[in-house]
Design a protein around this motif. Structure first.
Motif, PDB file in Angstrom:
ATOM      1  N   ARG A  17     -20.778   9.792 -52.093  1.00  0.00           N
ATOM      2  CA  ARG A  17     -20.568   9.175 -53.524  1.00  0.00           C
ATOM      3  C   ARG A  17     -21.717  10.419 -54.767  1.00  0.00           C
ATOM      4  NH1 ARG A  17     -19.151   4.520 -56.078  1.00  0.00           N
ATOM      5  NH2 ARG A  17     -19.927   4.048 -58.758  1.00  0.00           N
ATOM      6  N   GLU A  18     -21.708  11.866 -54.434  1.00  0.00           N
ATOM      7  CA  GLU A  18     -22.840  11.606 -54.927  1.00  0.00           C
ATOM      8  C   GLU A  18     -22.300  13.351 -53.949  1.00  0.00           C
ATOM      9  OE1 GLU A  18     -27.574  10.556 -54.650  1.00  0.00           O
ATOM     10  OE2 GLU A  18     -26.512  11.388 -52.409  1.00  0.00           O
ATOM     11  N   VAL A 105     -10.492   6.113 -57.205  1.00  0.00           N
ATOM     12  CA  VAL A 105     -10.970   7.075 -56.302  1.00  0.00           C
ATOM     13  C   VAL A 105     -11.739   6.425 -54.982  1.00  0.00           C
ATOM     14  CG1 VAL A 105     -12.535   9.342 -55.445  1.00  0.00           C
ATOM     15  CG2 VAL A 105     -11.636   8.793 -57.958  1.00  0.00           C
ATOM     16  N   MET A 106     -10.711   6.669 -53.833  1.00  0.00           N
ATOM     17  CA  MET A 106     -10.827   5.813 -52.351  1.00  0.00           C
ATOM     18  C   MET A 106     -12.579   6.152 -52.492  1.00  0.00           C
ATOM     19  SD  MET A 106      -9.362   2.996 -52.225  1.00  0.00           S
ATOM     20  CE  MET A 106     -10.725   2.995 -50.196  1.00  0.00           C
ATOM     21  N   TRP A 107     -12.852   7.315 -52.331  1.00  0.00           N
ATOM     22  CA  TRP A 107     -14.107   7.602 -51.509  1.00  0.00           C
ATOM     23  C   TRP A 107     -15.368   6.942 -52.312  1.00  0.00           C
ATOM     24  CZ3 TRP A 107     -10.261  11.123 -52.175  1.00  0.00           C
ATOM     25  CH2 TRP A 107     -10.664  12.564 -53.199  1.00  0.00           C
ATOM     26  N   GLN A 108     -15.139   6.867 -53.554  1.00  0.00           N
ATOM     27  CA  GLN A 108     -15.967   5.960 -54.914  1.00  0.00           C
ATOM     28  C   GLN A 108     -16.082   4.401 -54.352  1.00  0.00           C
ATOM     29  OE1 GLN A 108     -18.062   8.505 -57.145  1.00  0.00           O
ATOM     30  NE2 GLN A 108     -17.536   9.331 -55.035  1.00  0.00           N
TER      31      GLN A 108
END
Length: 284
Positions: A17-18, A105-108
């Protein structure tokens, strides 16, 4: 005394996320993308969103969108699919509880859609129905993304040219087509169903996709709910006015009766006076 080199300090590992692109880096709008949806593609998705009201989740934990980029591969940031409409539950209605989304955004987000709807058109039908093949180096097809990567539980397609509704449910990792006795699809985990409704929306009378509840009632849009409230208020106003008029009629009837009784008493009083003036006792 021997000299010791200082041990280098390392930063703690940072989460995806970062370090990975966010929705601000991956917007939905792409001016280079060829082709534009037809008018039905613009009008149908809002009706789906307006009636997407799962009872199993509070409104602030429900998100839906139409024609928004959905980024799905953490290894390929620029790969996305753009469903005509998708609904997600168990995720904040707002991005990080504070902002409107530019993309999903899936990874978020970490929560895949529960249901995806594609509106078939001649140019997209083969891909929407999983009938296209691709090179090994090409991005996966819509069908592969929804079925194998995102594992969307319900995938629904609608052909407005033939008014045919089809639904696919993820079973043992693969989509199995539902056999529909009528153009309605019930989704148990949402306590909602999606079906074909014949009616007027945005000034056009035709078959539309919209959600219905457990009793089979079509869920109202905000505009319809407002009209219902206004009609209820108008009905209550008419009832109150009718009651007021009835009370006024009753008051006037009572006043007429009072005046009649008063007139009768006055007539009786004058008659008694007349009798007494002639030496007659009116009580005998």
């Amino acid at each position: 005394m021997s000299f010791q080199y200082p041990v280098p300090q390392t930063d703690p590992p940072r989460s995806p996320r970062e370090t990975l692109p966010t929705m601000y880096d991956l917007p939905s709008e792409d001016p280079e993308e060829p082709g534009l949806p037809d008018e039905f593609h613009y009008r149908q998705p809002p009706l789906l969103s307006q009636t997407f009201q799962p009872k199993t989740y509070p409104p602030e934990q429900v998100f839906s969108a139409g024609d928004m980029n959905l980024y799905y591969d953490i290894r390929h940031f620029s790969w996305y699919k753009r469903p005509d409409w998708f609904g997600v539950v168990g995720v904040s209605k707002l991005y990080d509880d504070r902002d409107l989304r530019l993309s999903y955004v899936m990874w978020q987000e970490m929560v895949p859609p529960t249901v995806v709807v594609e509106l078939l058109s001649p140019g997209t039908e083969r891909e929407d129905l999983g009938r296209t093949t691709r090179l090994s180096t090409a991005p996966p097809t819509k069908w592969e993304v929804y079925e194998q990567i995102l594992k969307v539980p319900y995938y629904i397609v609608f052909d407005r040219y033939s008014d045919r509704l089809r639904g696919f449910v993820l079973t043992a990792g693969f989509y199995q087509e539902l056999q529909l006795a009528e153009p309605k699809i019930w989704i148990p985990q949402l306590e909602l169903g999606l079906g074909l409704w014949a009616g007027e929306y945005e000034g056009m009378n035709r078959l539309w996709l919209r959600w219905y509840d457990g009793e089979g009632n079509w869920i109202s849009t905000p505009a319809e709910q407002k009209a219902i409230v206004q009609e209820e208020l108008e009905t209550e106003r008419r009832r109150t006015e009718t009651e007021r008029q009835r009370a006024e009629t009753e008051r006037q009837r009572a006043e007429t009766e009072r005046q009649r009784a008063e007139t009768e008493r006055e007539r009786s009083r004058r008659l008694e006076e007349l009798l007494r003036s002639h030496g007659i006792d009116p009580d005998l």
